[in-house]
Design a protein around this motif. Structure first.
Motif, PDB file in Angstrom:
ATOM      1  N   ILE A 168       0.883  -1.179   0.000  1.00  0.00           N
ATOM      2  CA  ILE A 168       0.000   0.000   0.000  1.00  0.00           C
ATOM      3  C   ILE A 168       0.913   1.219   0.000  1.00  0.00           C
ATOM      4  N   THR A 169       1.427   1.536  -1.177  1.00  0.00           N
ATOM      5  CA  THR A 169       2.379   2.632  -1.315  1.00  0.00           C
ATOM      6  C   THR A 169       1.834   3.641  -2.311  1.00  0.00           C
ATOM      7  N   VAL A 170       1.935   4.904  -1.969  1.00  0.00           N
ATOM      8  CA  VAL A 170       1.508   5.938  -2.910  1.00  0.00           C
ATOM      9  C   VAL A 170       2.718   6.300  -3.771  1.00  0.00           C
ATOM     10  N   GLN A 171       2.604   6.031  -5.062  1.00  0.00           N
ATOM     11  CA  GLN A 171       3.734   6.196  -5.974  1.00  0.00           C
ATOM     12  C   GLN A 171       3.854   7.646  -6.428  1.00  0.00           C
ATOM     13  N   TYR A 172       4.210   8.512  -5.484  1.00  0.00           N
ATOM     14  CA  TYR A 172       4.434   9.914  -5.821  1.00  0.00           C
ATOM     15  C   TYR A 172       5.594  10.003  -6.821  1.00  0.00           C
ATOM     16  N   PRO A 173       5.550  10.834  -7.831  1.00  0.00           N
ATOM     17  CA  PRO A 173       4.556  11.876  -8.148  1.00  0.00           C
ATOM     18  C   PRO A 173       3.472  11.423  -9.129  1.00  0.00           C
ATOM     19  N   TYR A 174       3.384  10.117  -9.400  1.00  0.00           N
ATOM     20  CA  TYR A 174       2.361   9.659 -10.354  1.00  0.00           C
ATOM     21  C   TYR A 174       1.019   9.448  -9.656  1.00  0.00           C
ATOM     22  N   GLU A 175       1.096   9.142  -8.371  1.00  0.00           N
ATOM     23  CA  GLU A 175      -0.117   9.022  -7.566  1.00  0.00           C
ATOM     24  C   GLU A 175       0.010  10.024  -6.413  1.00  0.00           C
ATOM     25  N   LYS A 176      -1.109  10.662  -6.082  1.00  0.00           N
ATOM     26  CA  LYS A 176      -1.064  11.591  -4.944  1.00  0.00           C
ATOM     27  C   LYS A 176      -2.337  11.426  -4.131  1.00  0.00           C
ATOM     28  N   LEU A 177      -2.216  11.568  -2.818  1.00  0.00           N
ATOM     29  CA  LEU A 177      -3.396  11.515  -1.960  1.00  0.00           C
ATOM     30  C   LEU A 177      -4.161  12.822  -2.089  1.00  0.00           C
ATOM     31  N   ILE A 178      -5.475  12.719  -2.096  1.00  0.00           N
ATOM     32  CA  ILE A 178      -6.296  13.933  -2.161  1.00  0.00           C
ATOM     33  C   ILE A 178      -6.336  14.526  -0.749  1.00  0.00           C
TER      34      ILE A 178
END
Ligand code: SF4
Ligand code: SF4
Length: 203
Positions: free
Chosen positions: A38-48
């Motif tokens: 459960i990893t947020v792949q910044y900068p392609y994914e970002k939490l709102i």
């Protein structure tokens, strides 16, 4: 001789026990490899960011009355309100307004207390700069439209934990149309009103 054998026996028992614990620990560790990270792949994914997220401050020059309340409530008296008294109109004339985001702690006091609501918190948090002076935003920079995670076509926006549907823990692959867990404020209000009406009936 017997003492020596006893020591060898104890040692072997301890070694087997330790090996057992290590195997158990490793099995738990390897079990984690089977799960999806459960990893947020910044900068392609970002939490709102949440609704009340305190990002970069937005400022509306036209609404500001130069009252300087924002300066007084700021823990470090940060906002610079540059005004002159217009003797003809006997009113303050706003010349410039600036906030240095290199110094601001994003507490939101200025936004809370501004009487004309000309200050607001945006969800913009990517303010990194190479030069500290470029963090000193003047009224034009403060009035810019903030960037948004959801309107950037290059970014996959992900919902934060509190905004996920009931039972979901991982934001990946969650249908964006599914409602978040918990009740809406109007539902809570309706329940409270119904409970109050019941109490009034009983009394
Ligand atoms: S957010 Fe807080 S620290 Fe920043 S300018 Fe406003 S009151 Fe001052
Ligand atoms: S509190 Fe609001 S209206 Fe008053 S000077 Fe600050 S930004 Fe302007």
């Amino acid at each position: 001789m017997f003492g020596f054998l006893q020591k060898v026996g104890d040692y072997t028992k301890d070694a087997v026990g330790a090996a057992n614990y290590i195997t158990q620990g490793l099995s738990v560790t390897f079990d984690h490899l089977r799960r999806r990270p459960i990893t947020v792949q910044y900068p392609y994914e970002k939490l709102i960011p949440s609704e009340r997220y305190r990002g970069r401050i937005h400022y509306e020059f036209d609404k500001c009355i130069s009252c300087e309340v924002c300066v007084r409530v700021c823990p470090i008296n940060l906002p610079v309100v540059d005004w002159v008294m217009n003797k003809e109109t006997k009113k303050k004339e706003l010349k410039n307004y600036s906030i240095d985001f290199g110094v601001c702690i994003f507490c939101g006091n200025c936004v809370e207390y501004c009487p004309t609501n000309c200050l607001s918190m945006t969800e913009e948090y990517e303010l990194a700069a190479f030069d500290r002076h470029s963090l000193n935003y003047d009224n034009v920079a403060l009035g810019r439209l903030p960037t948004s995670v959801t309107s950037d076509p290059a970014v996959v926006p992900l919902r934060e934990l509190a905004y996920l549907p009931k039972g979901e823990m991982d934001p990946h692959g969650v249908d964006p149309t599914r409602a978040r867990a918990g009740k809406l404020p109007e539902q809570v209000q309706a329940e409270m009103a119904a409970a109050a009406a019941q109490t009034a009936e009983k009394a």
